[in-house]
Design a protein around this motif. Sequence first.
Motif, PDB file in Angstrom:
ATOM      1  N   THR A 135      96.615  14.362  -5.208  1.00  0.00           N
ATOM      2  CA  THR A 135      97.320  15.260  -4.296  1.00  0.00           C
ATOM      3  C   THR A 135      98.387  14.493  -3.529  1.00  0.00           C
ATOM      4  O   THR A 135      99.504  14.962  -3.358  1.00  0.00           O
ATOM      5  N   THR A 136      98.052  13.300  -3.089  1.00  0.00           N
ATOM      6  CA  THR A 136      99.016  12.477  -2.368  1.00  0.00           C
ATOM      7  C   THR A 136     100.193  12.140  -3.269  1.00  0.00           C
ATOM      8  O   THR A 136     101.338  12.212  -2.856  1.00  0.00           O
ATOM      9  N   GLU A 137      99.907  11.803  -4.524  1.00  0.00           N
ATOM     10  CA  GLU A 137     100.988  11.496  -5.457  1.00  0.00           C
ATOM     11  C   GLU A 137     101.869  12.715  -5.687  1.00  0.00           C
ATOM     12  O   GLU A 137     103.077  12.621  -5.699  1.00  0.00           O
ATOM     13  N   ALA A 138     101.273  13.888  -5.849  1.00  0.00           N
ATOM     14  CA  ALA A 138     102.046  15.106  -6.074  1.00  0.00           C
ATOM     15  C   ALA A 138     102.882  15.428  -4.844  1.00  0.00           C
ATOM     16  O   ALA A 138     104.029  15.837  -4.948  1.00  0.00           O
ATOM     17  N   ALA A 139     102.313  15.223  -3.663  1.00  0.00           N
ATOM     18  CA  ALA A 139     103.027  15.533  -2.427  1.00  0.00           C
ATOM     19  C   ALA A 139     104.236  14.636  -2.249  1.00  0.00           C
ATOM     20  O   ALA A 139     105.203  15.018  -1.618  1.00  0.00           O
ATOM     21  N   SER A 140     104.193  13.426  -2.822  1.00  0.00           N
ATOM     22  CA  SER A 140     105.320  12.520  -2.663  1.00  0.00           C
ATOM     23  C   SER A 140     106.572  13.078  -3.326  1.00  0.00           C
ATOM     24  O   SER A 140     107.678  12.711  -2.969  1.00  0.00           O
ATOM     25  N   ASP A 141     106.419  13.977  -4.310  1.00  0.00           N
ATOM     26  CA  ASP A 141     107.570  14.632  -4.919  1.00  0.00           C
ATOM     27  C   ASP A 141     108.218  15.610  -3.938  1.00  0.00           C
ATOM     28  O   ASP A 141     109.333  16.048  -4.149  1.00  0.00           O
ATOM     29  N   GLN A 142     107.499  15.975  -2.887  1.00  0.00           N
ATOM     30  CA  GLN A 142     107.976  16.965  -1.928  1.00  0.00           C
ATOM     31  C   GLN A 142     108.666  16.327  -0.725  1.00  0.00           C
ATOM     32  O   GLN A 142     109.200  17.038   0.105  1.00  0.00           O
ATOM     33  N   THR A 143     108.617  15.000  -0.603  1.00  0.00           N
ATOM     34  CA  THR A 143     109.282  14.319   0.504  1.00  0.00           C
ATOM     35  C   THR A 143     109.973  13.058  -0.010  1.00  0.00           C
ATOM     36  O   THR A 143     109.536  12.459  -0.997  1.00  0.00           O
ATOM     37  N   LYS A 144     111.025  12.692   0.688  1.00  0.00           N
ATOM     38  CA  LYS A 144     111.776  11.507   0.291  1.00  0.00           C
ATOM     39  C   LYS A 144     112.422  10.942   1.550  1.00  0.00           C
ATOM     40  O   LYS A 144     113.012  11.678   2.332  1.00  0.00           O
ATOM     41  N   THR A 145     112.301   9.629   1.761  1.00  0.00           N
ATOM     42  CA  THR A 145     112.966   8.965   2.881  1.00  0.00           C
ATOM     43  C   THR A 145     113.818   7.841   2.320  1.00  0.00           C
ATOM     44  O   THR A 145     113.333   7.020   1.542  1.00  0.00           O
ATOM     45  N   VAL A 146     115.086   7.839   2.700  1.00  0.00           N
ATOM     46  CA  VAL A 146     116.019   6.841   2.194  1.00  0.00           C
ATOM     47  C   VAL A 146     116.800   6.229   3.350  1.00  0.00           C
ATOM     48  O   VAL A 146     117.022   6.870   4.377  1.00  0.00           O
ATOM     49  N   GLU A 147     117.195   4.981   3.169  1.00  0.00           N
ATOM     50  CA  GLU A 147     117.991   4.296   4.191  1.00  0.00           C
ATOM     51  C   GLU A 147     119.465   4.466   3.860  1.00  0.00           C
ATOM     52  O   GLU A 147     119.850   4.477   2.693  1.00  0.00           O
ATOM     53  N   PHE A 148     120.276   4.625   4.894  1.00  0.00           N
ATOM     54  CA  PHE A 148     121.719   4.653   4.691  1.00  0.00           C
ATOM     55  C   PHE A 148     122.389   3.938   5.852  1.00  0.00           C
ATOM     56  O   PHE A 148     121.785   3.678   6.873  1.00  0.00           O
ATOM     57  N   ASN A 149     123.655   3.610   5.663  1.00  0.00           N
ATOM     58  CA  ASN A 149     124.387   2.809   6.622  1.00  0.00           C
ATOM     59  C   ASN A 149     125.398   3.676   7.350  1.00  0.00           C
ATOM     60  O   ASN A 149     126.227   4.323   6.711  1.00  0.00           O
ATOM     61  N   VAL A 150     125.314   3.732   8.674  1.00  0.00           N
ATOM     62  CA  VAL A 150     126.296   4.454   9.483  1.00  0.00           C
ATOM     63  C   VAL A 150     127.378   3.456   9.877  1.00  0.00           C
ATOM     64  O   VAL A 150     127.090   2.423  10.469  1.00  0.00           O
ATOM     65  N   LYS A 151     128.604   3.789   9.502  1.00  0.00           N
ATOM     66  CA  LYS A 151     129.724   2.861   9.687  1.00  0.00           C
ATOM     67  C   LYS A 151     130.667   3.359  10.771  1.00  0.00           C
ATOM     68  O   LYS A 151     131.049   4.525  10.771  1.00  0.00           O
ATOM     69  N   PRO A 152     131.058   2.474  11.699  1.00  0.00           N
ATOM     70  CA  PRO A 152     132.075   2.848  12.681  1.00  0.00           C
ATOM     71  C   PRO A 152     133.468   2.756  12.056  1.00  0.00           C
ATOM     72  O   PRO A 152     133.597   2.458  10.873  1.00  0.00           O
ATOM     73  N   GLY A 153     134.493   2.996  12.867  1.00  0.00           N
ATOM     74  CA  GLY A 153     135.862   2.859  12.378  1.00  0.00           C
ATOM     75  C   GLY A 153     136.629   4.170  12.403  1.00  0.00           C
ATOM     76  O   GLY A 153     137.794   4.219  12.025  1.00  0.00           O
ATOM     77  N   GLY A 154     135.966   5.258  12.814  1.00  0.00           N
ATOM     78  CA  GLY A 154     136.642   6.534  12.955  1.00  0.00           C
ATOM     79  C   GLY A 154     136.867   7.291  11.662  1.00  0.00           C
ATOM     80  O   GLY A 154     137.396   8.400  11.681  1.00  0.00           O
ATOM     81  N   VAL A 155     136.472   6.709  10.522  1.00  0.00           N
ATOM     82  CA  VAL A 155     136.647   7.382   9.232  1.00  0.00           C
ATOM     83  C   VAL A 155     135.478   8.342   9.011  1.00  0.00           C
ATOM     84  O   VAL A 155     134.351   8.056   9.388  1.00  0.00           O
ATOM     85  N   VAL A 156     135.769   9.490   8.400  1.00  0.00           N
ATOM     86  CA  VAL A 156     134.715  10.471   8.117  1.00  0.00           C
ATOM     87  C   VAL A 156     133.937  10.018   6.881  1.00  0.00           C
ATOM     88  O   VAL A 156     134.520   9.722   5.836  1.00  0.00           O
ATOM     89  N   HIS A 157     132.614   9.944   7.019  1.00  0.00           N
ATOM     90  CA  HIS A 157     131.718   9.576   5.917  1.00  0.00           C
ATOM     91  C   HIS A 157     130.703  10.694   5.724  1.00  0.00           C
ATOM     92  O   HIS A 157     130.362  11.407   6.669  1.00  0.00           O
ATOM     93  N   THR A 158     130.181  10.814   4.502  1.00  0.00           N
ATOM     94  CA  THR A 158     129.124  11.781   4.216  1.00  0.00           C
ATOM     95  C   THR A 158     128.013  11.082   3.446  1.00  0.00           C
ATOM     96  O   THR A 158     128.279  10.326   2.502  1.00  0.00           O
ATOM     97  N   PHE A 159     126.775  11.339   3.862  1.00  0.00           N
ATOM     98  CA  PHE A 159     125.601  10.852   3.139  1.00  0.00           C
ATOM     99  C   PHE A 159     124.779  12.065   2.745  1.00  0.00           C
ATOM    100  O   PHE A 159     124.548  12.964   3.563  1.00  0.00           O
ATOM    101  N   THR A 160     124.337  12.113   1.486  1.00  0.00           N
ATOM    102  CA  THR A 160     123.654  13.296   0.956  1.00  0.00           C
ATOM    103  C   THR A 160     122.357  12.892   0.265  1.00  0.00           C
ATOM    104  O   THR A 160     122.311  11.893  -0.449  1.00  0.00           O
TER     105      THR A 160
END
Length: 162
Positions: free
Chosen positions: A22-47
């Motif tokens: 059940t725990t293994e199956a539930a892992s398909d239902q959630t995902k946590t990923v790291e991303f980098n927030v960059k300064p500089g005034g430029v518009v960035h998108t993370f999906t």
Amino acid sequence: MGHPGSPRFIHIHISLFLTFATTEAASDQTKTVEFNVKPGGVVHTFTEGIGKYVCSFTYAAQGGTNEDWLMSVGLSDDDRLFSCSLWRPQGKSYLFFTQFKAELKGTKIEYANAYSQTGHGDVPLKPEEFTVGDSAVTQTDGKFNAQLSKLTVIGRTGHDEL
């Protein structure tokens, strides 16, 4: 306790296996990923997404250096709610956000909340600092104080519509 051939041992073993499965199956239902927030005034998108449900975080920030953030997306067991949370694990961002938008694709937003600081003393943004629409949460121009450390958005998938 019982030895490996006893009914009690077999029952415990099956229960542990089912819990693990059940725990293994539930892992398909959630995902946590790291991303980098960059300064500089430029518009960035993370999906990131699960199946056809997608969360996009679009932002522009100033000051400081890059920061590591986390995004967690999850789908409820009945596939009716899709959640997206993004936050700075250290609890406070030192960047100044000139804009932000969290957009959920495939859902209608039911709940959203944003924080300028998290941890022992969570500080929610004032309601007038951000706007919650049907599919996106954005800063309110002229009211947003440029501080963001956490954002949580939950949408209904429409899976239960007839």
